[in-house]
Design a protein around this motif. Structure first.
Motif, PDB file in Angstrom:
ATOM      1  N   GLY A 208       1.609   6.650  -7.004  1.00 11.77           N
ATOM      2  CA  GLY A 208       0.494   7.508  -7.398  1.00 11.77           C
ATOM      3  C   GLY A 208       0.805   8.978  -7.239  1.00 11.77           C
ATOM      4  N   LEU A 209       1.616   9.289  -6.244  1.00  7.78           N
ATOM      5  CA  LEU A 209       2.005  10.685  -5.995  1.00  7.78           C
ATOM      6  C   LEU A 209       3.213  11.103  -6.815  1.00  7.78           C
ATOM      7  CD1 LEU A 209       1.604  10.801  -2.101  1.00  7.78           C
ATOM      8  CD2 LEU A 209       0.231  12.091  -3.751  1.00  7.78           C
ATOM      9  N   GLY A 210       3.918  10.129  -7.384  1.00 10.99           N
ATOM     10  CA  GLY A 210       5.119  10.437  -8.169  1.00 10.99           C
ATOM     11  C   GLY A 210       6.321  10.753  -7.318  1.00 10.99           C
TER      12      GLY A 210
ATOM     13  N   ALA B  42      10.585   6.750   0.520  1.00 12.78           N
ATOM     14  CA  ALA B  42      11.188   7.519   1.611  1.00 12.78           C
ATOM     15  C   ALA B  42      10.561   8.910   1.719  1.00 12.78           C
ATOM     16  CB  ALA B  42      12.695   7.640   1.397  1.00 12.78           C
ATOM     17  N   GLU B  43      10.320   9.528   0.573  1.00 17.08           N
ATOM     18  CA  GLU B  43       9.695  10.858   0.570  1.00 17.08           C
ATOM     19  C   GLU B  43       8.266  10.780   1.102  1.00 17.08           C
ATOM     20  OE1 GLU B  43      11.988  13.026  -3.192  1.00 17.08           O
ATOM     21  OE2 GLU B  43      10.257  11.713  -3.574  1.00 17.08           O
ATOM     22  N   LEU B  44       7.587   9.696   0.771  1.00 16.86           N
ATOM     23  CA  LEU B  44       6.218   9.526   1.268  1.00 16.86           C
ATOM     24  C   LEU B  44       6.204   9.365   2.778  1.00 16.86           C
ATOM     25  CD1 LEU B  44       3.188   9.079   0.957  1.00 16.86           C
ATOM     26  CD2 LEU B  44       3.663   6.663   0.455  1.00 16.86           C
ATOM     27  N   VAL B  45       7.140   8.580   3.291  1.00 15.28           N
ATOM     28  CA  VAL B  45       7.227   8.371   4.740  1.00 15.28           C
ATOM     29  C   VAL B  45       7.428   9.703   5.463  1.00 15.28           C
ATOM     30  CG1 VAL B  45       8.630   7.388   6.588  1.00 15.28           C
ATOM     31  CG2 VAL B  45       8.042   5.991   4.601  1.00 15.28           C
ATOM     32  N   LYS B  46       8.321  10.528   4.962  1.00 13.26           N
ATOM     33  CA  LYS B  46       8.561  11.847   5.568  1.00 13.26           C
ATOM     34  C   LYS B  46       7.309  12.716   5.509  1.00 13.26           C
ATOM     35  CE  LYS B  46      13.557  12.123   4.670  1.00 13.26           C
ATOM     36  NZ  LYS B  46      14.630  12.886   3.980  1.00 13.26           N
ATOM     37  N   LEU B  47       6.609  12.643   4.373  1.00 14.80           N
ATOM     38  CA  LEU B  47       5.402  13.452   4.193  1.00 14.80           C
ATOM     39  C   LEU B  47       4.323  13.040   5.185  1.00 14.80           C
ATOM     40  CD1 LEU B  47       4.045  15.610   2.361  1.00 14.80           C
ATOM     41  CD2 LEU B  47       3.207  13.732   0.933  1.00 14.80           C
TER      42      LEU B  47
ATOM     43  N   GLN C 275       1.452  15.988   6.748  1.00 20.04           N
ATOM     44  CA  GLN C 275       1.106  16.890   5.655  1.00 20.04           C
ATOM     45  C   GLN C 275       0.446  16.203   4.457  1.00 20.04           C
ATOM     46  OE1 GLN C 275       4.534  19.207   4.574  1.00 20.04           O
ATOM     47  NE2 GLN C 275       4.847  20.002   6.637  1.00 20.04           N
ATOM     48  N   LEU C 276       0.128  14.910   4.595  1.00 18.24           N
ATOM     49  CA  LEU C 276      -0.570  14.233   3.497  1.00 18.24           C
ATOM     50  C   LEU C 276      -2.061  14.185   3.809  1.00 18.24           C
ATOM     51  CD1 LEU C 276      -0.600  12.789   0.823  1.00 18.24           C
ATOM     52  CD2 LEU C 276      -0.094  10.633   2.012  1.00 18.24           C
ATOM     53  N   ALA C 277      -2.807  15.078   3.183  1.00 13.09           N
ATOM     54  CA  ALA C 277      -4.250  15.150   3.414  1.00 13.09           C
ATOM     55  C   ALA C 277      -4.965  14.010   2.697  1.00 13.09           C
ATOM     56  CB  ALA C 277      -4.785  16.492   2.921  1.00 13.09           C
ATOM     57  N   ALA C 278      -6.089  13.610   3.253  1.00 11.45           N
ATOM     58  CA  ALA C 278      -6.874  12.522   2.669  1.00 11.45           C
ATOM     59  C   ALA C 278      -7.298  12.861   1.245  1.00 11.45           C
ATOM     60  CB  ALA C 278      -8.099  12.255   3.533  1.00 11.45           C
ATOM     61  N   ARG C 279      -7.635  14.132   0.995  1.00 10.49           N
ATOM     62  CA  ARG C 279      -8.096  14.523  -0.341  1.00 10.49           C
ATOM     63  C   ARG C 279      -7.004  14.353  -1.398  1.00 10.49           C
ATOM     64  NH1 ARG C 279      -7.426  19.275   2.518  1.00 10.49           N
ATOM     65  NH2 ARG C 279      -5.796  20.678   1.748  1.00 10.49           N
TER      66      ARG C 279
ATOM     67  N   ALA D 236       0.821  -1.220   0.000  1.00  8.26           N
ATOM     68  CA  ALA D 236       0.000   0.000   0.000  1.00  8.26           C
ATOM     69  C   ALA D 236       0.850   1.262   0.000  1.00  8.26           C
ATOM     70  CB  ALA D 236      -0.947   0.001   1.203  1.00  8.26           C
ATOM     71  N   LEU D 237       1.930   1.246   0.770  1.00 15.41           N
ATOM     72  CA  LEU D 237       2.790   2.429   0.852  1.00 15.41           C
ATOM     73  C   LEU D 237       3.435   2.729  -0.499  1.00 15.41           C
ATOM     74  CD1 LEU D 237       5.076   3.401   3.791  1.00 15.41           C
ATOM     75  CD2 LEU D 237       5.955   3.566   1.460  1.00 15.41           C
TER      76      LEU D 237
END
Length: 209
Positions: free
Chosen positions: A147-149, A153-158, A163-167, A140-141
């Protein structure tokens, strides 16, 4: 004695079929009432019911076990003001990916419950992404990162920064899930479709009186 035993066996089978018939009708009525409470519109409820039926059959997933999770999922998405088209696309992508992986109804429902929690909070946490959602749906991660491009590692920090909103997460996760769409044929999906057919036949008969 053999004839009596055979007749007794047939009677028991008929009783079981009757119970299943009634249960399917009750389930539909309960499900419809719940969706009416969510959408406050009978036509939208009818459309969503048909959407669930089609999605479950396309994915080879049992419709009965998904009903409760679909209601929770729909209610959370609506409360979070997520457009119905976007929430339906996410639901369809998830169930199709689950069908491709052969995850089964229980794990699919757990993944949907995790998404419902994310919608309710409005922001993604590592607990939901890596544990609740990740345990139910492998990768899933990484799917979200794709999907975010960005990198994992960058996703984990975000996510850790809150700062990662559900929308923003939902469309990215939907996009990532589409990469997992594959074969949804086989013994289990075929069996689920057969059970769906019996359930829907009973529910249609109940609607017809």
């Amino acid at each position: 004695n053999l004839i009596a035993d055979a007749i007794g066996s047939i009677v028991e089978r008929v009783k079981d079929m009757g119970k299943q018939f009634v249960a399917a009708i009750v389930q539909l009525d309960t499900f419809r009432r719940a969706l009416n409470a969510v959408y406050k519109d009978t036509q939208t409820t009818a459309n969503q019911l048909e959407f669930l039926r089609k999605t479950a059959n396309d994915s080879g997933v049992g419709i009965g076990g998904l009903s409760d999770s679909f209601v929770k999922f729909s209610a959370s998405m609506r409360s979070a003001n997520v457009p119905i088209e976007q929430s339906n696309a996410l639901f369809a992508s998830l169930t199709r990916a689950a069908g491709s992986l052969g995850l089964g109804t229980e794990r699919t429902s757990l993944a949907l419950d995790a998404l419902s929690q994310i919608a309710s909070k409005g922001v993604v946490s590592m607990e939901e992404l890596r544990q609740q959602l990740g345990d139910s749906l492998p990768g899933a991660l990484s799917l979200t990162a794709k999907g975010l491009g960005i990198t994992d590692a960058e996703l984990v920090k975000l996510v850790e920064s809150g700062q990662l909103a559900a929308r923003d997460f939902f469309p990215a996760f939907t996009k990532g899930l589409k990469e997992m769409h594959g074969e949804t044929e086989g013994l289990i999906p075929t069996w689920n479709r057969f059970k769906n057919m019996l359930t829907l036949t009973a529910q249609d008969a109940g609607d017809a009186g």
